[in-house]
Design an enzyme around this catalytic site. Structure first.
Site: not given
Ligand code: NCD
Ligand code: ZN
Length: 362
Positions: A27, A29, A31, A55, A113, A150, A188, A233, A261, A265, A277
């Protein structure tokens, strides 16, 4: 002393090196655009493969979009990298069941997802009522396409610390009965309740666990002031939840496996009156898990959690090659470049107890 294959004795306090099969991140991200270029190498340096979350600002809702995103990820990798991105689709109210056939046939989409609309970052296009997607879920069950969840009920009326538990009762438990052979990853997980639920669920149900939920409870968000870099989150929970997660991760039960996860950001969007988050952990992911497993006296179980159980669940081969972790502390950089801004990593400017010594590929 170094031991091969995670064969560490329980309570072995002399252990200062650990060699395990190459892990995967189930899992993450990554981007897109400049952000992708900034973070892809961190994940590729440690992991053989990763389940890449869909996402993006314009969500990855089709196999065609996933194919193009996969190419952008491959282009962002350092030269010679053999890292394999495992793609996912973002489930929407109106994803046609036929899309699942295309996803299965392409060979590079490994999950779909479910974001309940409004639950987290870029979840606006998510599912507003699970009943809308029953036909698509039926097709996934038929074709053996895993549903990645999620697991939080969004909405101002539900306490932020109770959203996971609410989701189990309102959505997940009935869903597992309605689709008795659908493969489901509860992503998560953050509570003792979710640990128990997954441990007692029917076959075909698993969960990922992040490093931050193994290492911290919710006090971290408020220690000496409000700390936006500990906001993710699902939000960090109580100490008893952290202990339940640590016990689950180190139990040797193959239903629990690694999923960072890691969610980068840009600094100013987190250090903000309405901060995003997500915590970035990819720069030190396996090292952080090693810290947590060491804390539990169960470094011998890291290999199963990090390198075997996820691959087995997804029906993919385990890696043959290995990485070696050494107990030698290093200080995480304060920040990394991130497009036009900067990225503050987890443990920014603080020490991390383990480092990767070698990551030879077979
Ligand atoms: C994730 C994100 O920033 O894309 N943020 C997070 O707090 N984990 C989205 C997610 O997995 O909930
Ligand atoms: Zn995530």
């Amino acid at each position: 002393m170094a031991r091969q294959g995670g064969g560490v004795r329980e309570g072995d306090e002399q252990l200062n090196a650990l060699t395990i099969h190459r892990p995967d991140d189930w899992h993450v991200h990554l981007r897109d655009g400049a952000s992708l270029n900034a973070v892809a190498a961190f994940t590729a340096a440690q992991f053989g493969r990763a389940i890449v979350m869909p996402n993006l600002k314009a969500a990855i809702t089709s196999t065609a979009l996933a194919a193009a995103y996969r190419e952008r990820i491959l282009a962002a990798l350092p030269a010679g990298s053999r890292f394999e991105p495992l793609m996912t689709l973002y489930l929407t109210n109106n994803m046609p069941p036929e899309e699942i056939g295309r996803a299965k046939a392409c060979g590079f989409v490994h999950g779909v997802k479910l974001y309940p609309a409004g639950a987290t970052t870029h979840s606006d296009a998510g599912v507003t009522d699970i009943r809308h997607v029953y036909p698509t879920l039926a097709r996934m069950e038929e074709l053996g396409m895993p549903l990645l969840v999620h697991g939080e009920t969004p909405g101002a009326q539900i306490d932020v610390f109770d959203r996971e538990s609410h989701f189990i009762d309102a959505v997940l438990a009935p869903l597992l009965e309605r689709f008795p052979t659908l493969k489901v990853v509860f992503e998560h997980i953050t509570t003792a309740r979710a640990v128990d639920f997954v441990g007692n669920a029917r076959a075909g149900v698993a969960a990922t666990i992040t490093p931050q939920h193994l290492l911290h409870n919710r006090n971290a968000i408020f220690s000496g002031g409000i700390r936006p870099h500990y906001y993710c989150l699902p939000i960090l929970k109580r100490e008893e939840d952290r202990i339940a997660l640590l016990n689950a991760a180190t139990s040797g039960n193959p239903r629990y496996f690694l999923g960072t996860d890691s969610a980068p950001h840009e600094r100013t969007t987190k250090e903000n009156a309405c901060g995003c988050a997500g915590m970035f952990t990819a720069h030190a992911a396996i090292e952080l898990y090693a810290e947590a497993f060491e804390q539990a006296g169960r470094l011998d179980r890291l290999q199963g959690f990090a390198s075997h159980f996820g691959a087995d669940f997804y029906g993919l081969p385990r890696h043959d090659d290995v990485i070696t972790l050494i107990k030698e502390s290093w200080v995480s950089p304060l920040s990394y470049e991130f497009g036009n801004g900067t990225l503050v990593p987890y443990r920014s400017g603080e020490s991390i107890a383990w480092r990767i010594a070698s990551a030879a590929r077979a």
